[in-house]
Scaffold this active site. Structure first.
Site, PDB file in Angstrom:
ATOM      1  N   ASP A  11       8.675   3.643  13.328  1.00  0.00           N
ATOM      2  CA  ASP A  11       9.596   2.529  13.972  1.00  0.00           C
ATOM      3  C   ASP A  11      10.923   2.213  13.502  1.00  0.00           C
ATOM      4  O   ASP A  11      11.827   2.595  14.404  1.00  0.00           O
ATOM      5  CB  ASP A  11       8.683   1.290  14.025  1.00  0.00           C
TER       6      ASP A  11
ATOM      7  N   ASP B 221       1.173   4.932   1.764  1.00  0.00           N
ATOM      8  CA  ASP B 221       0.970   5.870   2.763  1.00  0.00           C
ATOM      9  C   ASP B 221       1.629   7.281   2.429  1.00  0.00           C
ATOM     10  O   ASP B 221       2.557   7.512   1.820  1.00  0.00           O
ATOM     11  CB  ASP B 221       1.330   5.422   4.265  1.00  0.00           C
TER      12      ASP B 221
ATOM     13  N   ASP C 160       0.874  -1.158  -0.047  1.00  0.00           N
ATOM     14  CA  ASP C 160       0.192  -0.006  -0.041  1.00  0.00           C
ATOM     15  C   ASP C 160       0.742   1.194  -0.009  1.00  0.00           C
ATOM     16  O   ASP C 160       2.003   1.203   0.065  1.00  0.00           O
ATOM     17  CB  ASP C 160      -1.028   0.135   1.350  1.00  0.00           C
TER      18      ASP C 160
END
Ligand code: ATP
Ligand code: MG
Length: 438
Positions: free
Chosen positions: A145, A65, A63
């Site tokens: 992260d 983002d 996907d």
């Protein structure tokens, strides 16, 4: 706050458009539309996260983002087909048919000061509970992260922007936590699963300082809501790299905190641990293969694989206690699922199917009369048959003739089916009371 900005303002590495391989032709049309629309409205707009990482690695992103300095309301107003979602952090979802493009406003860095206002943002275990502060792009990068997940593709000039050293880690094939790994795992234990997932998917190593605390903190996963872990479990095992990911989850004892009842049987001291492992391993390898071939996979089958042996053992215990076999299996299926959902939730629509797959196992033996046709017409027949094959090919070779029979029964026409059924010995029935002669 002064303190957080001081050590976070670094000059980023910027790769010019001719120094990298990310090209607009590899970005999906809807994501490009969103980027351009934001840019036209004079907002900053970047592709970020897995999309940039995977494109740099010449892989197909799952996907795309988007990160922007537009506030959620501002971004939402630019798209008719958009919705504001999220409680913890508001995001904009822009819908293009089936595709959803997620647009997030730059997020501020998590505060580390010890005053009360900061404290109430954490639970007692150090987990982050409130995190709805907007920030600058630099702050947004530092709160992600892993360094390889904090790369930005700028739609303004087609450069790649790297604040955290992600480009170098990408070259060295390393998963490196941004900031202090222990603290960041405490804030969000799911990051441990993400480390294992990206290592499994990309074949990267986890950088030693990022790796070390995992063993100690793995049991913090039990503090994560089971519904969130369900989503993560699907990403871990239905992402096409389940076997590699399984090995890593076992190594770091993360698996023990997702499937504790299965993990107990995988303990080398358990007599059947090799069998338990063999079935899971083959089941996951088949899953990876199906995904590679573009075939559908279902969470129901995944949970059937993972929980088969705990269910089986419990059923045997019930039988030893005098419960009838069929009822013992039904009860064991219900009980094992009820125990498991205390760790990883399983939506009913899937757990019902998991139990159907299990309950078909003994039934596939009984084929006489109209039974075989009835079984064949059940919606879960194919999954039940696949599960029988999995058992036969991994640890129960005695089932192979039965598998062959069902394989043939599905393939042949009606005439041959009747002949096959004639040869099948019916199950032993309790003899009926002899009729009284009149
Ligand atoms: P993929 O979509 O291929 O699974 P991804 O890296 O895009 O991988 P997402 O879950 O889509 O992962 O998240 C998008 C980005 O959001 C990540 O790349 C990361 O920068 C950030 N992110 C996601 N989850 C976390 C988290 N728990 N803590 C910090 N940052 C996160
Ligand atoms: Mg993503």
């Amino acid at each position: 706050m002064e303190t957080k900005a001081e050590n976070k303002l670094h000059t980023p590495i910027v790769l010019q458009r001719d120094a990298h391989n990310v090209s607009r032709s590899n970005i999906c049309e809807p994501a490009l539309k969103v980027l351009y629309r934001l840019k036209k409205a004079d907002f900053d707009a970047y592709l970020v996260g897995g999309g940039v990482r995977d494109l740099l690695l010449e892989r197909n992103p799952k996907d795309f983002d988007i990160a922007t300095n537009a506030l959620p309301e501002e971004a939402g107003q630019l798209f008719r087909n958009s919705r504001l979602i999220g409680r913890r952090f508001r995001l904009v979802h822009v819908h293009f048919g089936k595709d959803i493009i997620e647009v997030a406003t730059f997020r501020g860095h998590e505060e580390e000061s010890e005053d009360d206002s900061a404290k109430d943002r954490h639970t007692r275990d150090g987990m982050l509970i409130r995190d709805n502060v907007f920030g600058t792009m630099e702050e947004d990068a530092w709160r992600r992260d892993f360094t390889i997940n904090a790369l930005y593709y700028n739609i303004q000039d087609f450069t790649i922007v790297d604040y955290t050293g992600g480009l170098e880690d990408l070259r060295n094939r390393l998963i490196r936590m941004i900031g202090d790994p222990t603290q960041r795992y405490r804030e969000d234990p799911v990051r441990m699963l993400r480390a294992a997932r990206f290592a499994g998917k990309l074949g990267f190593n986890i950088e030693p300082n990022t790796e070390a605390p995992i063993y100690e903190l793995a049991d913090r996963l039990t503090h994560v809501p089971p519904a969130r872990l369900f989503e993560e479990v699907l990403k871990l095992f239905l992402g096409g790299h389940a076997v590699a990911t399984y090995d890593l989850l076992r190594k770091y004892t993360l698996f023990d905190n997702l499937f504790p009842y299965t993990a107990a049987l995988l303990n080398p001291e358990h007599p059947a641990s090799d069998d338990v492992d063999a079935l899971i391993r083959l089941g996951l390898a088949n899953t990876d293969e199906r995904i590679a071939q573009g075939k559908p996979v279902t969470p129901a089958f995944l949970f059937a694989i993972m929980l088969w042996r705990p269910m089986k053992n419990l059923a045997e215990q019930y039988i030893a206690d005098g419960v009838r076999p069929l009822q013992a299996h039904q009860q064991a299926g219900a009980d094992v699922i009820a125990q498991q959902v205390g760790f990883v939730s399983i939506p009913k629509r899937f757990s019902i199917q998991t139990r159907e797959i299990w309950s078909l196992q003994p039934r596939l033996h009984n084929r006489s009369g109209k039974r075989a046709y009835r079984l064949l017409s059940l919606p879960r027949f194919r999954a039940g048959y696949d599960f029988l094959l999995l058992r036969a090919q991994s640890v129960e070779p005695d089932l192979l003739p039965l598998c062959d029979w069902w394989t043939e029964f599905q393939e042949v026409g009606d005439g041959s089916r009747a002949a096959m059924l004639k040869k099948v010995q019916g199950p032993r029935r309790r003899s009926r009371r002899p009729r009284k002669s009149r």
